[in-house]
Motif scaffolding. Structure first.
Motif, PDB file in Angstrom:
ATOM      1  N   PHE A   1      28.373-104.218 -91.629  1.00  0.00           N
ATOM      2  CA  PHE A   1      27.030-104.016 -91.087  1.00  0.00           C
ATOM      3  C   PHE A   1      27.107-103.108 -89.875  1.00  0.00           C
ATOM      4  O   PHE A   1      28.007-103.236 -89.044  1.00  0.00           O
ATOM      5  CB  PHE A   1      26.398-105.346 -90.682  1.00  0.00           C
ATOM      6  CG  PHE A   1      26.563-106.432 -91.710  1.00  0.00           C
ATOM      7  CD1 PHE A   1      26.922-107.716 -91.343  1.00  0.00           C
ATOM      8  CD2 PHE A   1      26.365-106.167 -93.059  1.00  0.00           C
ATOM      9  CE1 PHE A   1      27.069-108.721 -92.282  1.00  0.00           C
ATOM     10  CE2 PHE A   1      26.529-107.163 -94.016  1.00  0.00           C
ATOM     11  CZ  PHE A   1      26.892-108.452 -93.619  1.00  0.00           C
ATOM     12  N   LYS A   2      26.115-102.187 -89.785  1.00  0.00           N
ATOM     13  CA  LYS A   2      26.085-101.293 -88.643  1.00  0.00           C
ATOM     14  C   LYS A   2      25.941-102.117 -87.366  1.00  0.00           C
ATOM     15  O   LYS A   2      25.249-103.120 -87.340  1.00  0.00           O
ATOM     16  CB  LYS A   2      24.902-100.339 -88.780  1.00  0.00           C
ATOM     17  CG  LYS A   2      25.159 -99.020 -88.127  1.00  0.00           C
ATOM     18  CD  LYS A   2      24.326 -97.944 -88.696  1.00  0.00           C
ATOM     19  CE  LYS A   2      24.769 -96.597 -88.149  1.00  0.00           C
ATOM     20  NZ  LYS A   2      23.882 -95.578 -88.570  1.00  0.00           N
ATOM     21  N   GLN A   3      26.554-101.616 -86.328  1.00  0.00           N
ATOM     22  CA  GLN A   3      26.626-102.323 -85.052  1.00  0.00           C
ATOM     23  C   GLN A   3      25.329-103.050 -84.700  1.00  0.00           C
ATOM     24  O   GLN A   3      24.285-102.433 -84.576  1.00  0.00           O
ATOM     25  CB  GLN A   3      26.960-101.299 -83.961  1.00  0.00           C
ATOM     26  CG  GLN A   3      27.238-101.863 -82.604  1.00  0.00           C
ATOM     27  CD  GLN A   3      28.547-102.644 -82.544  1.00  0.00           C
ATOM     28  OE1 GLN A   3      29.333-102.614 -83.492  1.00  0.00           O
ATOM     29  NE2 GLN A   3      28.785-103.344 -81.465  1.00  0.00           N
ATOM     30  N   GLY A   4      25.413-104.352 -84.573  1.00  0.00           N
ATOM     31  CA  GLY A   4      24.265-105.111 -84.110  1.00  0.00           C
ATOM     32  C   GLY A   4      23.267-105.507 -85.187  1.00  0.00           C
ATOM     33  O   GLY A   4      22.336-106.251 -84.915  1.00  0.00           O
ATOM     34  N   PHE A   5      23.431-105.013 -86.419  1.00  0.00           N
ATOM     35  CA  PHE A   5      22.450-105.344 -87.465  1.00  0.00           C
ATOM     36  C   PHE A   5      22.508-106.834 -87.763  1.00  0.00           C
ATOM     37  O   PHE A   5      23.569-107.372 -88.078  1.00  0.00           O
ATOM     38  CB  PHE A   5      22.715-104.531 -88.730  1.00  0.00           C
ATOM     39  CG  PHE A   5      21.825-104.916 -89.881  1.00  0.00           C
ATOM     40  CD1 PHE A   5      22.358-105.441 -91.045  1.00  0.00           C
ATOM     41  CD2 PHE A   5      20.452-104.742 -89.797  1.00  0.00           C
ATOM     42  CE1 PHE A   5      21.537-105.793 -92.121  1.00  0.00           C
ATOM     43  CE2 PHE A   5      19.618-105.092 -90.862  1.00  0.00           C
ATOM     44  CZ  PHE A   5      20.155-105.615 -92.016  1.00  0.00           C
ATOM     45  N   LEU A   6      21.374-107.494 -87.624  1.00  0.00           N
ATOM     46  CA  LEU A   6      21.308-108.934 -87.865  1.00  0.00           C
ATOM     47  C   LEU A   6      20.907-109.166 -89.316  1.00  0.00           C
ATOM     48  O   LEU A   6      19.739-109.010 -89.685  1.00  0.00           O
ATOM     49  CB  LEU A   6      20.283-109.562 -86.908  1.00  0.00           C
ATOM     50  CG  LEU A   6      20.050-111.065 -87.096  1.00  0.00           C
ATOM     51  CD1 LEU A   6      21.347-111.850 -86.984  1.00  0.00           C
ATOM     52  CD2 LEU A   6      19.026-111.575 -86.080  1.00  0.00           C
ATOM     53  N   ASN A   7      21.886-109.533 -90.121  1.00  0.00           N
ATOM     54  CA  ASN A   7      21.667-109.663 -91.562  1.00  0.00           C
ATOM     55  C   ASN A   7      21.348-111.095 -91.928  1.00  0.00           C
ATOM     56  O   ASN A   7      22.240-111.953 -91.978  1.00  0.00           O
ATOM     57  CB  ASN A   7      22.923-109.178 -92.305  1.00  0.00           C
ATOM     58  CG  ASN A   7      22.690-109.133 -93.811  1.00  0.00           C
ATOM     59  OD1 ASN A   7      21.820-109.824 -94.346  1.00  0.00           O
ATOM     60  ND2 ASN A   7      23.474-108.318 -94.490  1.00  0.00           N
TER      61      ASN A   7
END
Lengths: 498, 497
Positions: free
Chosen positions: B40-46
């Motif tokens: 996941f791209k930096q910081g993406f909250l999945n």
């Protein structure tokens, strides 16, 4: 946590910088073996079969890995927004490339088999309809037509026999007669759909398909063109072609990632396209509420797939421009196919199928050096043996049986040179000699359908086959355990229908 | 140039080196410690594993190796090479899902395709009935619609499923529905029911085995859309009584997209005539056709990249390494319940299924909209929710059901409780933004095409034009690359255009 006002689409060239840098910072080598380091073939692998599966240049492989990584960065963004503009961009590029009049005449499909199947399954088949196919129609399409016939009472198949060697003139005359007969005997009001190859697979033969299409259209017959081998091997001008549908694989001769193909349909043909397969969530029942472009929307998303192969077309086109452009590529490959075929025939002391070259683009067919009596009846084990022995010698070209002869179909690509054909020829001389001896020693009864010798087994259907440990003559059985030695099976398909 | 090559089969473990790292280290604890193992791209909250799954880095690298293998000698790969590993993967899945034989299980690109190929293999006739639910997943819902549209005299019978509800209420309702369909169906015609094992929107684990039994007792075919099942729950298909079961491996089983399996026991294979597209190995029905022909057909029916299917092998190694199925299910299910409660508290709303009888790793919570705002469905609200979440570098599914807006949140092994409170706070802000924007746009009540800010309703999926006047022009499909897109999947839940 970042906060933006708009979710911007990302252009592919902005997304991946590396391919762009690759193409800007170096000049392309000359056609021939200098290109081998730009591909991923095993060391020493002699690839004379671009035709079946294509080959992905390393720079595009790397671009594809980045595209897949992009998909994982924020998968929701990718599937809800991200992939759409690049995909439309690719469709626009293809539309320009193949002479479509509008981007909405082009949609993407996993491969030609899928595209052809989609078209054929969208027709609403009725009693009295006729589908015209050839003995040379590609296996998956041939069988799709078979299936439609099997499940639709009174849908007739009319098969046109195409036997090589022949001439373009003879094909067109025969085709004209065939269409005339079919038309004359067809029930009133029924539809007739002809499936025509632009380039036959086995033998590799570029057909006078535009003339054949015109003959169809003049008689009110639908023309569905299987153009699997066309894009990247020959220039296309589809709007002018008169065809109703045209499907081609971009992963064969256009350097896209497997599996990637496009379907072209004229606006009129679009009317018969009701649904994608599987049916998209955006499907609207036929009727006044259904927008004209509904099928285009359906093709955009109809189940979760990896769009990377479709998006790779963008880089494939940049690659082809960089290495020299379409005309230069076609010229090199076509010349090499002709010269190579002649050299191959000389070494094997056999003949080229098409010495005048009227059917030859980048693929050439040459008879294999078997004794005449050996070739007189088809033996699937010979096909398997040819495939396996070539692979065991770290090389490949397609082999097939047609008109009581064994042939090889050789692809000429930008990494090939004339010497490749010489190596292949010498290999065939010893391979064929081996097969004749092995066959003799196996003492196989002439009428036995299951022939086996060494690790080769005839098998009437595709799939895992058992290695017969006794090298005996047991009936072949389908086996699904992992301890199998499969045998090549694609070479069974050419001209023989189980 | 020529040297002797082996044409012997190559096991995946010989091809893939990326998984060697799993031997050398032990897995971290469940929670944020696992984030570095994903891409996941930096910081993406999945918080939306449910829609598309997520590929661990190790499996991504393994897939790159598998694709490189494909290019080394492509003829070997397609004529010989892929077959034993593919059979091996089918055997592993057969074991995992409790099939009685590897030949009951074949691979397909995704659940939509698998369900489509089953539904399209039935020879539909006038008088047949297909049973679907209002909650049937859109591609399947529309496949059934298409079959109805092209088969004169074929009936669709739709079972209404509205949440909140109880398992007992569903079973009672289903029994009544089946009895009524059976009573009204013409003699001798077939009835085929499509049942979700786990509904997508709302996310709800259904009493599907009991529903199957109700169908079997009266001779109704059952096709299970199990898209969300494998990797989220234990399966014992040999005992389940269903005729067909399809599940995505790329959702909860950590494989590359798209990979799914179709389970079809021997009896069911009798109706499976063809793959789509039809394989070259297709044999016309009749005495010459081997019983296992359909299994052979599924092996090859057009050139595709088998990497997605082969990645199952590596995905299973990954899952074993992180802790195994039971541990994964336990962590995710607990987090879903706890997280749902916390989310509802943060937003001052309610969990759909407080007793947890429908909850596994996904939980549904109402969104903080005023009730009059929610009284009528407005597709642009769905679009706005989707876009505003993405703009905040996070995601959970949002949808409209039973006159309320909801969020469906997935709990995965990289999530922790704090993720739910971050989502909750974001949704509070987002929802109030939407309410003001909607008010200020002065959208007429009866207008189908509503637009405000950069959000447009579009009845078709696909590229839509940004209405540069932010006016109320009729939406039109546009195919130019110069578009600003709006999210579209969130429009599908519960609403059929």
């Amino acid at each position: 946590m970042s906060s933006q006002k708009f979710i911007e689409p990302v252009a592919l060239d902005q997304l991946l910088k590396k391919p762009h840098q690759f193409f800007q910072n170096r000049a392309a080598p000359k056609f021939g073996h200098e290109f081998l380091p730009y591909y991923s073939f095993n060391k020493g692998f002699l690839n004379l079969n671009n035709g079946s599966f294509g080959a992905l240049p390393i720079v595009i492989t790397e671009a594809c890995n980045e595209l897949t990584a992009w998909q994982e960065d924020n998968t929701d963004y990718y599937y809800r927004i991200g992939f759409i503009p690049p995909l439309i961009g690719v469709r626009e590029q293809i539309a320009r490339f193949v002479g479509a009049t509008d981007v909405d005449e082009i949609v993407m499909a996993a491969n030609t088999s899928t595209g052809m199947g989609l078209v054929l399954r969208n027709f609403l088949w009725q009693s009295g309809d006729i589908i015209i196919r050839f003995n040379t129609t590609y296996g998956t399409v041939y069988k799709t037509i078979q299936y439609i016939h099997d499940t639709n009472p009174d849908v007739e198949i009319s098969q046109y026999e195409l036997l090589f060697p022949t001439t373009r003139e003879a094909i067109l005359e025969g085709w004209q007669r065939h269409i005339h007969n079919v038309k004359r005997n067809a029930p009133k009001g029924s539809k007739i759909v002809a499936v025509v190859d632009s380039i036959v697979a086995n033998p590799g033969a570029s057909m006078p398909w535009k003339e054949m299409v015109r003959i169809c259209k003049d008689a009110g017959v639908w023309a569905v063109v299987d153009g699997a081998h066309s894009v990247g091997q020959e220039p296309l001008d589809l709007a002018a072609s008169g065809a109703d549908f045209f499907v081609s694989s971009a992963h064969k001769w256009l350097n896209a990632k497997r599996g990637c193909a496009f379907i072209w349909f004229s606006k009129r043909s679009r009317e018969i396209m009701l649904t994608t397969i599987p049916t998209s969530a955006s499907y609207v029942s036929p009727g006044p509420d259904r927008p004209e472009t509904n099928i285009i929307s359906q093709f955009q998303y109809n189940g979760t797939i990896d769009y990377t192969p479709y998006l790779s077309v963008h880089y494939a086109l940049q690659w082809r421009e960089w290495i020299g452009g379409e005309s230069a590529i076609h010229k090199y490959c076509n010349n090499l196919a002709r010269e190579g075929g002649r050299r191959l025939a000389k070494i094997m002391d056999t003949q080229v199928m098409d010495p005048d070259g009227e059917f030859t683009l980048a693929m050439v067919n040459v008879v294999l050096p078997f004794p005449k009596d050996f070739s007189s009846s088809y033996d699937a084990a010979v096909a398997s043996a040819l495939t396996n022995k070539l692979l065991a010698q770290n090389m490949f070209a397609v082999t097939f049986y047609h008109r009581e002869l064994w042939w090889t179909r050789v692809s000429a690509q930008i990494w090939n040179e004339l010497s490749d054909f010489e190596i292949l020829g010498n290999a065939f001389v010893s391979i064929c000699g081996q097969i004749v001896i092995e066959h003799q020693n196996a003492n196989i009864p002439p009428d036995s359908k299951a022939k086996s010798f060494h690790s080769y087994l005839d098998h009437p259907f595709r799939g895992a086959v058992a290695c017969d440990p006794n090298d005996g003559l047991d009936c072949p059985r389908p086996v699904t355990a992992t301890t199998v030695v499969p045998v090549g099976y694609h070479t069974h398909l050419a001209s023989i229908r189980p | 140039m020529s040297n002797t090559q082996s044409i012997a089969p190559v096991p995946i473990d010989q091809i893939v080196k990326a998984t060697n790292i799993l031997q050398k280290s032990s897995a971290p604890k469940f929670g944020h410690e696992l984030l570095p193992y994903f891409s996941f791209k930096q910081g993406f909250l999945n918080l939306n594993n449910g829609s598309y799954g997520a590929l661990p880095k190790v499996v991504t690298e393994a897939c790159n190796e598998l694709m490189a293998w494909q290019e080394e000698n492509t003829d070997f790969y397609y004529r010989i090479g892929f077959i034993p590993p593919l059979i091996g993967v089918r055997e592993q899945l057969a074991q995992l899902v409790g099939a009685s034989d590897v030949d009951e299980l074949v691979m397909v690109p995704n659940a939509s395709t698998g369900l489509g190929v089953v539904l399209r293999n039935f020879l539909w006739q006038c008088g047949d009935t297909i049973i679907r639910c209002n909650t049937t997943y859109a591609t399947v819902y529309k496949t059934i619609q298409y079959i109805h549209d092209v088969t004169p005299g074929l009936e669709i019978s739709e079972f209404q499923l509205l949440f909140p509800t109880t398992r007992q209420a569903i079973l009672d309702g289903w029994q009544k529905h089946i009895t009524s369909v059976k009573a009204n169906a013409p003699q001798g015609q077939k009835i085929v029911a499509v049942i979700d094992s786990v509904v997508a929107n709302p996310a709800a684990a259904m009493p599907w085995k009991e529903m199957v039994k109700i169908c079997k007792d009266v001779g109704i075919w059952t096709i299970i859309d199990g898209a969300h099942s494998v990797g989220q729950e234990d399966l014992h298909l040999a005992d389940c009584g269903a005729d067909f079961f399809v599940s995505n491996c790329h959702k909860w089983l950590n494989t590359k997209r798209g990979a799914a399996f179709l389970w079809m026991p021997k009896e069911s294979q009798k109706i499976m005539l063809t793959t789509i597209p039809t394989s070259a190995s297709y044999v016309t029905p009749g005495p010459d056709r081997p019983e296992t022909n359909i299994v052979s057909q599924f092996q090859y029916n057009g050139t595709i990249d088998y990497t997605t299917y082969l990645s199952v092998h590596v995905a299973l190694q990954w899952r074993e390494w992180v802790g195994g199925e039971a541990a994964i299910h336990q962590y995710c299910n607990n987090l879903a319940k706890q997280g749902g409660a916390l989310l509802a508290q943060t937003m001052n709303t309610k969990v759909m299924d407080p007793n947890g009888e429908f909850t596994m790793a996904m939980v549904n919570v109402t969104l903080p909209f005023p009730s009059d705002f929610q009284a009528q469905y407005d597709a642009s609200v769905g679009t706005a929710l989707s876009n505003k979440l993405l703009a905040r570098n996070m995601y959970a599914v949002t949808y409209y059901h039973n006159s309320l807006w909801w969020t469906r949140v997935s709990a995965q092994i990289w999530n922790e409780l704090s993720d739910f409170s971050i989502l909750g706070n974001a949704l509070v802000t987002i929802c109030s933004e939407i309410v003001s924007e909607h008010k200020n746009a002065n959208v007429p009540q009866n207008c189908k095409a509503v637009s405000f800010s950069s959000y447009l309703e579009q009845p078709l999926q696909g590229a839509v034009a940004l209405d540069s006047n932010n006016g109320i022009g009729a939406p039109r499909p546009v195919t130019s690359t110069k578009v600003t897109l709006v999210g579209y999947h969130t429009q599908l839940a519960s609403i059929r255009p």
